[in-house]
Design an enzyme around this catalytic site. Sequence first.
Site, mmCIF file in Angstrom:
data_model
loop_
_atom_site.group_PDB
_atom_site.id
_atom_site.type_symbol
_atom_site.label_atom_id
_atom_site.label_comp_id
_atom_site.label_asym_id
_atom_site.label_seq_id
_atom_site.Cartn_x
_atom_site.Cartn_y
_atom_site.Cartn_z
ATOM 1 N N GLU A 1 -8.597 4.690 -2.287
ATOM 2 C CA GLU A 1 -8.839 5.728 -1.122
ATOM 3 C C GLU A 1 -9.398 7.010 -1.764
ATOM 4 O O GLU A 1 -8.733 7.516 -2.908
ATOM 5 C CB GLU A 1 -7.387 5.979 -0.430
ATOM 6 C CG GLU A 1 -7.261 4.851 0.744
ATOM 7 C CD GLU A 1 -6.065 5.104 1.445
ATOM 8 O OE1 GLU A 1 -5.682 6.528 1.430
ATOM 9 O OE2 GLU A 1 -5.337 4.424 1.877
ATOM 10 N N ASN B 1 0.889 -1.034 -0.032
ATOM 11 C CA ASN B 1 0.062 0.061 -0.004
ATOM 12 C C ASN B 1 0.877 1.205 -0.048
ATOM 13 O O ASN B 1 1.688 1.563 0.874
ATOM 14 C CB ASN B 1 -0.936 -0.009 1.241
ATOM 15 C CG ASN B 1 -1.834 1.167 1.395
ATOM 16 O OD1 ASN B 1 -2.003 1.813 0.191
ATOM 17 N ND2 ASN B 1 -2.176 1.616 2.431
ATOM 18 N N GLU B 2 0.684 1.972 -1.109
ATOM 19 C CA GLU B 2 1.478 3.137 -1.186
ATOM 20 C C GLU B 2 2.976 3.171 -1.077
ATOM 21 O O GLU B 2 3.676 3.705 -0.443
ATOM 22 C CB GLU B 2 0.915 4.266 -0.291
ATOM 23 C CG GLU B 2 -0.548 4.739 -0.622
ATOM 24 C CD GLU B 2 -0.898 5.927 0.131
ATOM 25 O OE1 GLU B 2 -0.210 6.301 1.111
ATOM 26 O OE2 GLU B 2 -1.692 6.516 -0.402
#
Length: 364
Positions: free
Chosen positions: A153, A50-51
């Site tokens: 998101e 994630n990211e």
Amino acid sequence: MVIDEIPAANLPLEDEGAVARRKQVCLRMIEELIARDKNYASVVMWSIANEPTLPDLIARLTGQEASPVPEYATAFLRDLVQHARALDPTRPVTLTGMMGAPLEWQEFTDVICVNRYWGWYEQGGRLEEAFATFDQELDLLYERFQKPILVTEFGADAVVGLHGQPSLMWSEEYQAELIRGYLEVARRKDFVIGMHVWNFADFQSTQSVRRVGGMNLKGVFTRDRRPKLAAHVLREFWHRPEGPAEPVPRAEEAPLPATPASSVPASAGQGAPRLYGQDASRPYLRALLEDVARRLDGRRPGLTATLRFDFGPAGIYRFVIVDGAVTLVEGDGEAVAWVRMKADTALKIFQGKLNPMVAVVTGQ
């Protein structure tokens, strides 16, 4: 439905040695995750990060760092995706990309997952502009990858009980309006397969100028589960019958920030090609750059520098600046800064039809 993800969030892929050590840990976590959850029908996808980010991400976005993305970083993520795919070939594998992260990291995933905060961390307070930017970026991402896109998101912080009309950042109205606009943009695009609001409820975070009271207030519910206005917007969407999306200004219609060459002589504008081609673009590009040079000429006395614009087959141009005097020169040569893009991309930017930031983050 669950996207099952290993706890590899915000990994800084800063040096080869550290990445090699993390790789062994992440491979083991993928094995444990899939062994534990593979028989749950609710798990629809595996996510291996994630990211993930590079320490020089901002320098790369602003052109200060032009070297290729380190191969060890790309190989790290590619190997994790392939490992998950080998352990479970029945489910798609993805990673969640942050704004501005290298696009090549998405090349080997099955679904393009992105976290986006236009209207909050970028273009804050300018919602119509943010919706247009989001619209443009989704189209360009799909144009590049030709894969389904999932926005994992999006959202905005809202202090419960804070109201504003017109909506102001941090108000419940602003959060609700941002969420509504994002959902309406996504509904128009068949290739967008889902939207995940961040977040369900407010939660404790860290002390920061971005965190009121040390809280992340992006929840559509408060920490004690009281609904904000945004929760009612989501309820409205869930109960809405399927049908055409409500009109929201499209990327080409919504207002965008003025670009340096948005005001060109009438003669140049009349010659704008409607269908972009390299030959048709050359004279119009030159007219646009000549106008920019005229408006910059003499604005910065004492400045001496050369800037290069590389439009590929449509030509290379340079601004040669000597003591503030600007001259447009056609042809390659030395420069202290440069930009490279296709001619049609340049025309869209100059005409205000493409946000320059979208062009950067989508590799245009």
